[in-house]
Design an enzyme around this catalytic site. Structure first.
Site, PDB file in Angstrom:
ATOM      1  N   THR A  55      10.155 -26.731 -22.253  1.00 46.41           N
ATOM      2  CA  THR A  55      11.107 -26.109 -23.190  1.00 46.41           C
ATOM      3  C   THR A  55      10.694 -24.665 -23.446  1.00 46.41           C
ATOM      4  O   THR A  55      11.145 -24.054 -24.409  1.00 46.41           O
ATOM      5  CB  THR A  55      11.152 -26.860 -24.542  1.00 46.41           C
ATOM      6  OG1 THR A  55       9.828 -26.876 -25.084  1.00 46.41           O
ATOM      7  CG2 THR A  55      11.675 -28.275 -24.405  1.00 46.41           C
ATOM      8  N   SER A  56       9.820 -24.125 -22.576  1.00 53.74           N
ATOM      9  CA  SER A  56       9.277 -22.796 -22.867  1.00 53.74           C
ATOM     10  C   SER A  56      10.049 -21.687 -22.151  1.00 53.74           C
ATOM     11  O   SER A  56      10.919 -21.061 -22.745  1.00 53.74           O
ATOM     12  CB  SER A  56       7.801 -22.760 -22.509  1.00 53.74           C
ATOM     13  OG  SER A  56       7.076 -22.272 -23.608  1.00 53.74           O
ATOM     14  N   ARG A  57       9.725 -21.449 -20.898  1.00 54.47           N
ATOM     15  CA  ARG A  57      10.470 -20.480 -20.086  1.00 54.47           C
ATOM     16  C   ARG A  57      10.513 -21.016 -18.658  1.00 54.47           C
ATOM     17  O   ARG A  57       9.515 -21.546 -18.152  1.00 54.47           O
ATOM     18  CB  ARG A  57       9.812 -19.098 -20.099  1.00 54.47           C
ATOM     19  CG  ARG A  57      10.041 -18.280 -21.352  1.00 54.47           C
ATOM     20  CD  ARG A  57      11.508 -17.867 -21.546  1.00 54.47           C
ATOM     21  NE  ARG A  57      11.714 -17.083 -22.760  1.00 54.47           N
ATOM     22  CZ  ARG A  57      12.037 -17.593 -23.959  1.00 54.47           C
ATOM     23  NH1 ARG A  57      12.188 -18.894 -24.097  1.00 54.47           N
ATOM     24  NH2 ARG A  57      12.229 -16.801 -25.001  1.00 54.47           N
ATOM     25  N   LYS A 115       2.412 -22.080 -32.157  1.00 54.57           N
ATOM     26  CA  LYS A 115       3.170 -22.759 -33.220  1.00 54.57           C
ATOM     27  C   LYS A 115       3.891 -24.007 -32.692  1.00 54.57           C
ATOM     28  O   LYS A 115       3.814 -25.067 -33.296  1.00 54.57           O
ATOM     29  CB  LYS A 115       4.171 -21.763 -33.829  1.00 54.57           C
ATOM     30  CG  LYS A 115       3.479 -20.656 -34.634  1.00 54.57           C
ATOM     31  CD  LYS A 115       4.448 -19.615 -35.119  1.00 54.57           C
ATOM     32  CE  LYS A 115       4.932 -18.678 -34.035  1.00 54.57           C
ATOM     33  NZ  LYS A 115       3.923 -17.794 -33.444  1.00 54.57           N
ATOM     34  N   ILE A 116       4.580 -23.845 -31.548  1.00 49.21           N
ATOM     35  CA  ILE A 116       5.344 -24.994 -31.035  1.00 49.21           C
ATOM     36  C   ILE A 116       4.400 -26.050 -30.447  1.00 49.21           C
ATOM     37  O   ILE A 116       4.571 -27.244 -30.675  1.00 49.21           O
ATOM     38  CB  ILE A 116       6.390 -24.528 -29.998  1.00 49.21           C
ATOM     39  CG1 ILE A 116       7.396 -23.575 -30.661  1.00 49.21           C
ATOM     40  CG2 ILE A 116       7.122 -25.719 -29.381  1.00 49.21           C
ATOM     41  CD1 ILE A 116       8.358 -22.882 -29.706  1.00 49.21           C
ATOM     42  N   ASP A 172      14.522 -27.725 -20.228  1.00 49.02           N
ATOM     43  CA  ASP A 172      15.461 -27.043 -21.125  1.00 49.02           C
ATOM     44  C   ASP A 172      15.648 -25.596 -20.677  1.00 49.02           C
ATOM     45  O   ASP A 172      16.496 -24.883 -21.202  1.00 49.02           O
ATOM     46  CB  ASP A 172      14.921 -27.095 -22.562  1.00 49.02           C
ATOM     47  CG  ASP A 172      15.920 -26.547 -23.572  1.00 49.02           C
ATOM     48  OD1 ASP A 172      17.125 -26.853 -23.433  1.00 49.02           O
ATOM     49  OD2 ASP A 172      15.514 -25.806 -24.493  1.00 49.02           O
ATOM     50  N   PHE A 200      15.883 -24.651 -29.539  1.00 47.21           N
ATOM     51  CA  PHE A 200      15.881 -23.978 -30.851  1.00 47.21           C
ATOM     52  C   PHE A 200      17.059 -24.390 -31.724  1.00 47.21           C
ATOM     53  O   PHE A 200      17.093 -24.059 -32.905  1.00 47.21           O
ATOM     54  CB  PHE A 200      15.986 -22.453 -30.637  1.00 47.21           C
ATOM     55  CG  PHE A 200      17.358 -22.044 -30.144  1.00 47.21           C
ATOM     56  CD1 PHE A 200      17.701 -22.206 -28.819  1.00 47.21           C
ATOM     57  CD2 PHE A 200      18.312 -21.559 -31.026  1.00 47.21           C
ATOM     58  CE1 PHE A 200      18.982 -21.877 -28.365  1.00 47.21           C
ATOM     59  CE2 PHE A 200      19.594 -21.224 -30.581  1.00 47.21           C
ATOM     60  CZ  PHE A 200      19.915 -21.382 -29.243  1.00 47.21           C
TER      61      PHE A 200
HETATM   62  P1  NAD Z   1       3.091 -18.803 -29.878  1.00 46.79           P
HETATM   63  O1  NAD Z   1       2.902 -17.373 -29.579  1.00 46.79           O
HETATM   64  O2  NAD Z   1       2.903 -19.297 -31.279  1.00 46.79           O
HETATM   65  O3  NAD Z   1       2.151 -19.686 -28.935  1.00 46.79           O
HETATM   66  C1  NAD Z   1       1.977 -19.441 -27.579  1.00 46.79           C
HETATM   67  C2  NAD Z   1       0.604 -19.951 -27.214  1.00 46.79           C
HETATM   68  O4  NAD Z   1       0.465 -19.855 -25.792  1.00 46.79           O
HETATM   69  C3  NAD Z   1      -0.523 -19.140 -27.846  1.00 46.79           C
HETATM   70  O5  NAD Z   1      -1.442 -20.005 -28.485  1.00 46.79           O
HETATM   71  C4  NAD Z   1      -1.168 -18.453 -26.660  1.00 46.79           C
HETATM   72  O6  NAD Z   1      -2.578 -18.266 -26.800  1.00 46.79           O
HETATM   73  C5  NAD Z   1      -0.867 -19.447 -25.546  1.00 46.79           C
HETATM   74  N1  NAD Z   1      -1.036 -18.883 -24.219  1.00 46.79           N
HETATM   75  C6  NAD Z   1      -1.003 -17.596 -23.810  1.00 46.79           C
HETATM   76  N2  NAD Z   1      -1.309 -17.498 -22.514  1.00 46.79           N
HETATM   77  C7  NAD Z   1      -1.551 -18.773 -22.086  1.00 46.79           C
HETATM   78  C8  NAD Z   1      -1.936 -19.323 -20.850  1.00 46.79           C
HETATM   79  N3  NAD Z   1      -2.170 -18.552 -19.775  1.00 46.79           N
HETATM   80  N4  NAD Z   1      -2.090 -20.662 -20.770  1.00 46.79           N
HETATM   81  C9  NAD Z   1      -1.891 -21.458 -21.838  1.00 46.79           C
HETATM   82  N5  NAD Z   1      -1.550 -20.982 -23.050  1.00 46.79           N
HETATM   83  C10 NAD Z   1      -1.373 -19.655 -23.175  1.00 46.79           C
HETATM   84  O7  NAD Z   1       4.555 -19.157 -29.357  1.00 46.79           O
HETATM   85  P2  NAD Z   1       5.460 -20.387 -29.775  1.00 46.79           P
HETATM   86  O8  NAD Z   1       6.294 -20.022 -30.953  1.00 46.79           O
HETATM   87  O9  NAD Z   1       4.633 -21.616 -29.832  1.00 46.79           O
HETATM   88  O10 NAD Z   1       6.467 -20.444 -28.530  1.00 46.79           O
HETATM   89  C11 NAD Z   1       6.016 -20.807 -27.253  1.00 46.79           C
HETATM   90  C12 NAD Z   1       7.114 -20.495 -26.249  1.00 46.79           C
HETATM   91  O11 NAD Z   1       8.237 -21.351 -26.470  1.00 46.79           O
HETATM   92  C13 NAD Z   1       7.713 -19.085 -26.373  1.00 46.79           C
HETATM   93  O12 NAD Z   1       6.944 -18.132 -25.652  1.00 46.79           O
HETATM   94  C14 NAD Z   1       9.087 -19.252 -25.784  1.00 46.79           C
HETATM   95  O13 NAD Z   1       9.008 -18.946 -24.409  1.00 46.79           O
HETATM   96  C15 NAD Z   1       9.376 -20.744 -25.942  1.00 46.79           C
HETATM   97  N6  NAD Z   1      10.509 -21.018 -26.847  1.00 46.79           N
HETATM   98  C16 NAD Z   1      11.551 -21.772 -26.372  1.00 46.79           C
HETATM   99  C17 NAD Z   1      12.623 -22.089 -27.200  1.00 46.79           C
HETATM  100  C18 NAD Z   1      13.777 -22.945 -26.728  1.00 46.79           C
HETATM  101  O14 NAD Z   1      14.849 -22.925 -27.349  1.00 46.79           O
HETATM  102  N7  NAD Z   1      13.634 -23.731 -25.672  1.00 46.79           N
HETATM  103  C19 NAD Z   1      12.640 -21.594 -28.514  1.00 46.79           C
HETATM  104  C20 NAD Z   1      11.553 -20.849 -28.951  1.00 46.79           C
HETATM  105  C21 NAD Z   1      10.498 -20.553 -28.127  1.00 46.79           C
END
Ligand code: NAD
Length: 330
Positions: free
Chosen positions: A228-230, A153-154, A254, A294
């Protein structure tokens, strides 16, 4: 339902207090994070509600189970901070899979623009009537190549934004989706070709340190990196080494591997014991923010709504559409 709400900040109460009342929930707001030391504060509650820097390990799951706590309500999409396997058959885990992908994607672009065009430095300079431009030169993003890792999604929201800048977008995801204005390539190709790399995959055993020494070695000199992920997607030591070698044009973080206990707190009067974090914030082309991608009104409202809907579904025996299970671990 009685809910122990850990890690409460003033902005959490704005949304959760009135909405919780509407549902008739009895929410106990606790300022402390959820940890081994504080888990006992949930005694007498039916559920705990936690955020990204709270953790629940196997021992704490057992404690919660013995205290008859039935659910862990995550106010986040990520669930790497909970031992999902240990919770199986004991405690239900519910999360907020999506609240505002745009909030995080827009923040990722804000970070990229900041570390590229150094507007934060320009702001400070002009307030002091230092009108010099020395050291503030960036690059055009127009027609450059961006690499997006994770097209959920992101990641997809980020691709739309990058398309708006007329960048050529490469992406990598083991589960590709159709119809994106982006080209799926191998991870190595993405590392080798991108001028800008943005991370949007979850943290799991496959993605831990996906940005390591080898990956950085493959990248172009002057590359921009945004996470901005983890935090643990990046090997911090490898990043620092890359920064010292002048590999990066700019980096926006982030999130940080060891952010727990530091992020979301005011530590301005403390001696920072984490040498890596102290080092990172000294780089002139590095922006560190406190896990706030977020943090928009829309996202906060949506987080509160889904978290409480999850609790309502559990209380009323409705389908648990946002349940986290072992099958989601890889
Ligand atoms: P999502 O589940 O919609 O998308 C994650 C994508 O990553 C999926 O398409 C999945 O197939 C892919 N993925 C899985 N394993 C992978 C790999 N080895 N290599 C590449 N891609 C891979 O999640 P999202 O809503 O897009 O969120 C993504 C991440 O953003 C979350 O997991 C969270 O850690 C982070 N996040 C951060 C904040 C913030 O405030 N900074 C807020 C929300 C989410």
């Amino acid at each position: 339902m009685k809910i122990a709400f850990y890690g409460t900040k003033p902005y959490d109460r704005v949304w959760f207090e009135p909405m919780g009342k509407e549902y008739g929930f009895d929410i106990h707001f606790i300022e402390a994070s959820c940890s081994q030391e504080t888990v006992f504060m949930a005694k007498g509650c039916d559920a705990i509600c936690i955020f990204v820097n709270d953790y629940v390990n196997a021992g704490m799951i057992d404690t919660l189970y013995e205290m008859n706590v039935k659910a862990i309500l995550l106010r986040s999409a990520g669930f790497n901070n909970v031992d999902v396997k240990a919770a199986e058959d004991k405690i239900v885990i519910l999360r907020v899979p999506s609240y505002s992908p745009e909030a995080v994607a827009e923040f990722s672009m804000a970070m990229l623009l900041t570390v590229n065009r150094l507007t934060h430095k320009a702001y400070n300079r002009t307030r002091d009537f230092n009108m010099s431009l020395n050291g503030l030169m960036g690059i055009d993003l127009f027609e450059k190549t961006a690499g997006v890792i994770g097209t959920g999604k992101i990641g997809q929201a980020m691709i739309r934004i990058l398309n708006g800048f007329q960048m050529h977008v490469l992406c990598y995801d083991p589960f590709p989706v159709e119809g994106l204005e982006a080209e799926y390539v191998s991870l190595d190709k993405l590392f080798q070709s991108a001028d800008v790399i943005s991370l949007h995959c979850p943290l799991n055993s496959d993605t831990r340190h996906i940005i390591n020494k080898e990956a950085i070695a493959m990248m172009k000199k002057g590359v921009y990196l945004v996470n901005t992920s983890r935090g643990a997607l990046i090997d911090t030591q490898a990043l620092i080494d890359g920064m010292l070698e002048g590999k990066f044009g700019g980096v926006g973080l982030d999130v940080y591997e060891e952010e727990e206990g530091v992020f979301y707190e005011d530590r301005s009067n403390d001696i920072i014991m984490d040498d890596n974090l102290a080092r990172l914030v000294t780089f002139p082309n590095m922006l560190v923010t406190s896990h706030m991608g977020f943090f928009t009104r829309e996202a906060m409202q949506a987080i509160a709504k889904t978290t409480l809907e999850n609790a309502y579904a559990l209380e009323n025996g409705l389908p648990l559409v946002n349940q986290v299970g072992r099958e989601m671990l890889s």
